[in-house]
Design a protein around this motif. Structure first.
Motif, PDB file in Angstrom:
ATOM      1  N   PRO A 191     -17.822  47.022 -68.833  1.00  0.00           N
ATOM      2  CA  PRO A 191     -17.519  47.294 -70.288  1.00  0.00           C
ATOM      3  C   PRO A 191     -16.073  47.161 -70.429  1.00  0.00           C
ATOM      4  CG  PRO A 191     -18.101  49.378 -69.199  1.00  0.00           C
ATOM      5  CD  PRO A 191     -18.594  48.213 -68.210  1.00  0.00           C
ATOM      6  N   LEU A 192     -15.201  47.418 -69.510  1.00  0.00           N
ATOM      7  CA  LEU A 192     -13.779  47.345 -69.375  1.00  0.00           C
ATOM      8  C   LEU A 192     -13.273  45.799 -69.856  1.00  0.00           C
ATOM      9  CD1 LEU A 192     -12.697  49.149 -66.273  1.00  0.00           C
ATOM     10  CD2 LEU A 192     -12.698  50.092 -68.592  1.00  0.00           C
ATOM     11  N   ARG A 193     -14.233  44.833 -69.732  1.00  0.00           N
ATOM     12  CA  ARG A 193     -13.892  43.547 -70.087  1.00  0.00           C
ATOM     13  C   ARG A 193     -13.701  43.273 -71.601  1.00  0.00           C
ATOM     14  NH1 ARG A 193     -14.018  39.492 -66.119  1.00  0.00           N
ATOM     15  NH2 ARG A 193     -13.286  38.113 -67.575  1.00  0.00           N
ATOM     16  N   ALA A 224     -15.441  34.876 -75.360  1.00  0.00           N
ATOM     17  CA  ALA A 224     -16.758  34.787 -74.867  1.00  0.00           C
ATOM     18  C   ALA A 224     -17.295  35.981 -74.079  1.00  0.00           C
ATOM     19  CB  ALA A 224     -17.372  33.325 -74.272  1.00  0.00           C
ATOM     20  N   THR A 225     -16.476  35.963 -72.970  1.00  0.00           N
ATOM     21  CA  THR A 225     -16.615  37.154 -72.109  1.00  0.00           C
ATOM     22  C   THR A 225     -16.624  38.470 -72.836  1.00  0.00           C
ATOM     23  OG1 THR A 225     -15.865  35.862 -70.406  1.00  0.00           O
ATOM     24  CG2 THR A 225     -15.898  38.125 -69.821  1.00  0.00           C
ATOM     25  N   GLY A 226     -15.674  38.522 -73.635  1.00  0.00           N
ATOM     26  CA  GLY A 226     -15.175  39.999 -74.390  1.00  0.00           C
ATOM     27  C   GLY A 226     -16.526  40.256 -75.466  1.00  0.00           C
ATOM     28  N   ALA A 227     -17.026  39.083 -76.086  1.00  0.00           N
ATOM     29  CA  ALA A 227     -17.970  39.253 -76.959  1.00  0.00           C
ATOM     30  C   ALA A 227     -19.466  39.784 -76.460  1.00  0.00           C
ATOM     31  CB  ALA A 227     -18.159  37.981 -77.837  1.00  0.00           C
ATOM     32  N   VAL A 228     -19.884  39.085 -75.217  1.00  0.00           N
ATOM     33  CA  VAL A 228     -20.790  39.308 -74.403  1.00  0.00           C
ATOM     34  C   VAL A 228     -20.778  40.804 -73.995  1.00  0.00           C
ATOM     35  CG1 VAL A 228     -22.217  38.943 -72.328  1.00  0.00           C
ATOM     36  CG2 VAL A 228     -21.292  36.947 -73.646  1.00  0.00           C
ATOM     37  N   SER A 229     -19.892  41.324 -73.410  1.00  0.00           N
ATOM     38  CA  SER A 229     -19.625  42.655 -72.834  1.00  0.00           C
ATOM     39  C   SER A 229     -19.693  43.592 -74.161  1.00  0.00           C
ATOM     40  CB  SER A 229     -18.381  42.962 -72.225  1.00  0.00           C
ATOM     41  OG  SER A 229     -18.282  44.014 -71.730  1.00  0.00           O
TER      42      SER A 229
END
Length: 648
Positions: A223-225, A70-75
């Motif tokens: 963006p590094l996430r 979820a965190t990666g997709a949002v970023s």
């Protein structure tokens, strides 16, 4: 450069930007901003219904944990919106306008590719541009299907038993939508802006509620996430998530395609002030929901909403997706009719549904073909999850083509080549990554829009090449003016009262049907007009520059009428301009009969041209093209057709 359309390729009315001067379209008028909300941002505005969900599902299917995905997709989605839509389209691509007009057709006009000689780089560029235009048809079939399906699937959140009714309800809505196209959208268009304003406000409110519940999601701003997640997830998972996350930016190309309708400033204002913040807040809210409740992955958008608001939200989402679908349908109509204007598609019946607004048109054949393709997609795929595999690949190809053409335009306008290669090269690399990620979905359904686009591109290229072959045949048969006029001196012709106007595809020479008329009837009208309509590579041509008249002999005139590719070609209007400018005596257009050449194409295997099957396809398209007189606004009672056979 200009394009002459033969009678078989005559144009109809144009879905232009209206009568407002281009210089005024850039002003920040509230009406233009509201209009942009409904027309420009309908597609991208409804992407939160499915984009984030598909991105997270793609990641978790590869074994990733829901919170990390979820965190990666949002970023990833956030920075895709910033880089692709905000920087590439809103800041840069909107500058590549052709006197206020945008889109693939406008780009081809700016590059002068339509008149390219065979075998040159411009000819290859034209093929690439036409493929880009054809890709919009594939996108146009998928967008209504996935948008409406994703809205109706909200019913399954509270009532899973209603899942069996999602497809029938979607089909009913889409059938109704396509069935009312002939009535025009002027009335419902007035509510597009307010409804979409409410939609974006609701998106933002739902997102804020989710973020307040789990503010840790704000770490996705970094963006590094996204980079870290994809590096550790493996390339299979990363590519799958990239392809799904790209769904969040599909619709961004509408900013450029609809440039002529609203102007750059209103489009940018609507994006940066309302649309982008609302989308970002909603995606962050959905991500926060999955951090708190990973089991909400099946439909995080609707589960952001309190239980009491589910059904009102479903109703609002359905209305928003209908608006997004309508905007896409209208865009396909506009693209079709521009393609007809420029000789890329055969003449079709185009109906003006609102006299006061040129942008309101209806193309019956395209409407029902698009309806069939959309309904097939709904029945074949059955859910927004399955359709996600078919969505994105056509748009990613189109975005790459747009970037390439924009770079060539910048070079043509004299921008620093190093800067152009650096900036556009970066965006082209991003487009290539997303295309590669979407290409893995070809077997999952990505083939569907590509097949549709391939068929349209084949028709465009065949029609253009066929018209070139026909014109070559005409040139061989067409008499020069001097030879024809000299021949008249040695004939005893019966002179008939009135004026005969012969429509011609060329600026020089005698039309074949005029020669045939004189040869077979041994008669001629007292006054003769040879009329040619040319389409310039500019959106509009001022009325005072519409007509150019040359006197070939006493009472024998050649009239060249010039139109922009966003204008409606009308013989009566053009002749009225010629009279008003005193280039043509008023009495010449009285008691006028318009003679149109009706050509029958005969493919010949012993003639060098196209492959036999393409020649037969061209002949079929030519036989079923709309009649010329109607396209040029000539009353039926004034039209006489003269038949001619042409071998290619």
């Amino acid at each position: 450069m200009s394009q002459s359309l033969a009678p078989a390729a005559a144009p109809g009315s144009q879905a232009g930007a209206g009568d407002e001067p281009a210089s005024q379209k850039g002003r920040l008028k509230p009406a233009l901003i509201f209009g942009a909300l409904g027309v420009v941002y309908g597609d991208i505005g409804t992407s939160p219904l499915y984009a984030f969900k598909e991105a997270v599902k793609a990641a978790t299917a590869g074994g990733a944990a829901v919170p990390a995905a979820a965190t990666g997709a949002v970023s990833l989605i956030l920075w895709a919106l910033i880089l692709i839509v905000s920087l590439k389209y809103a800041v840069l691509i909107l500058r590549a306008d052709n006197k206020g007009e945008g889109g693939i057709v406008a780009m081809l006009a700016l590059l002068g590719a339509r008149q390219a000689r065979h075998g040159t780089w411009k000819a290859a560029l034209l093929v690439v541009g036409l493929i880009g235009a054809a890709l919009l048809y594939g996108d146009g079939a998928i967008t209504p299907a996935i948008s409406v399906l994703s809205a109706i699937e909200g019913l399954k959140v509270d009532a899973p038993a209603l899942g069996h009714f999602v497809v029938p309800i979607t089909i009913a809505i889409l059938v109704a939508l396509f069935s009312v196209q002939h009535k025009g959208v002027a009335a419902i268009g007035r509510v597009f802006g307010p409804v979409m304003l409410l939609w974006f406000v609701v998106l933002a409110a739902l997102g804020i509620g989710g973020i307040l519940h789990k503010p840790e999601i704000l770490a996705a701003v970094n963006p590094l996430r996204a980079v870290d997640f994809m590096l550790h997830a493996g390339w299979h998972v990363s590519f799958a998530m990239l392809g799904a996350a790209f769904l969040a930016v599909t619709g961004g190309e509408a900013m450029y395609a609809d440039l002529g309708h609203f102007g750059a400033m209103p489009i940018r204002a609507a994006w940066f002030v309302l649309v982008l913040p609302a989308l970002v807040l909603n995606y962050f809210g959905q991500g926060a929901l999955l951090l708190a409740s990973p089991d909400a992955i099946e439909n995080p958008f609707f589960q952001l909403c309190p239980d009491w608001g589910h059904y009102p939200l479903i109703a609002l989402a359905t209305l928003a997706t209908i608006i997004a679908s309508q905007a896409m349908i209208s865009g396909v109509f506009s693209l079709t009719q521009q393609s007809v204007q420029l000789g890329f598609l055969p003449a079709m019946r185009i109906v003006q549904t609102a006299k006061e607004e040129r942008g309101q048109i209806y193309v019956p054949m395209v409407n029902w073909l698009l309806a069939a393709a959309t309904l097939i997609a709904v029945v074949m795929f059955g859910s927004s999850d399955a359709l996600a595999g078919a969505y994105g690949i056509a748009v990613s190809m189109l975005m790459g083509i747009t970037t390439l053409l924009a770079a060539l335009i910048a070079l043509r306008w004299g921008y620093n080549p190093i800067l152009v290669f650096a900036v556009n090269g970066l965006f082209l690399a991003i487009d290539a990554v997303f295309f590669a990620a979407n290409s893995v979905k070809i077997l999952e359904g990505g083939w569907f829009p590509l097949v549709l686009a391939g068929l349209v591109a084949l028709m465009m290229l065949t029609w253009k090449k066929g018209n070139e072959l026909v014109e070559e045949a005409r040139v061989a048969l067409r008499l020069p003016e001097d030879a024809f006029l000299a021949g008249l001196q040695h004939r005893e012709l019966l002179r008939l009262p009135g004026t005969a106007a012969f429509l011609s595809a060329a600026e020089h020479g005698i039309p074949l049907h005029l020669s045939r008329f004189v040869e077979r009837n041994r008669a001629l009208m007292e006054r003769i007009l040879i009329i040619t309509a040319l389409y310039e590579e500019t959106p509009t041509v001022p009325a005072e520059q519409r007509a150019h008249v040359t006197i070939l002999a006493p009472d024998f005139y050649r009239v060249i009428l010039r139109y922009g590719f966003m204008e409606e070609a009308s013989i009566p209007e053009g002749l009225a301009c010629a009279v008003a400018s005193r280039h043509l005596p008023a009495h010449v257009i009285e008691d006028m009969t318009v003679f149109v050449g009706h050509e029958t194409i005969i493919p010949r295997s012993d003639k060098r041209g196209m492959a036999p099957w393409r020649e037969n396809l061209f002949a079929f398209m030519q036989r079923n093209a709309e009649r010329t007189g109607a396209f040029f606004g000539v009353p039926t009672r004034q039209v006489v057709e003269v038949g001619t056979e042409i071998e290619i």
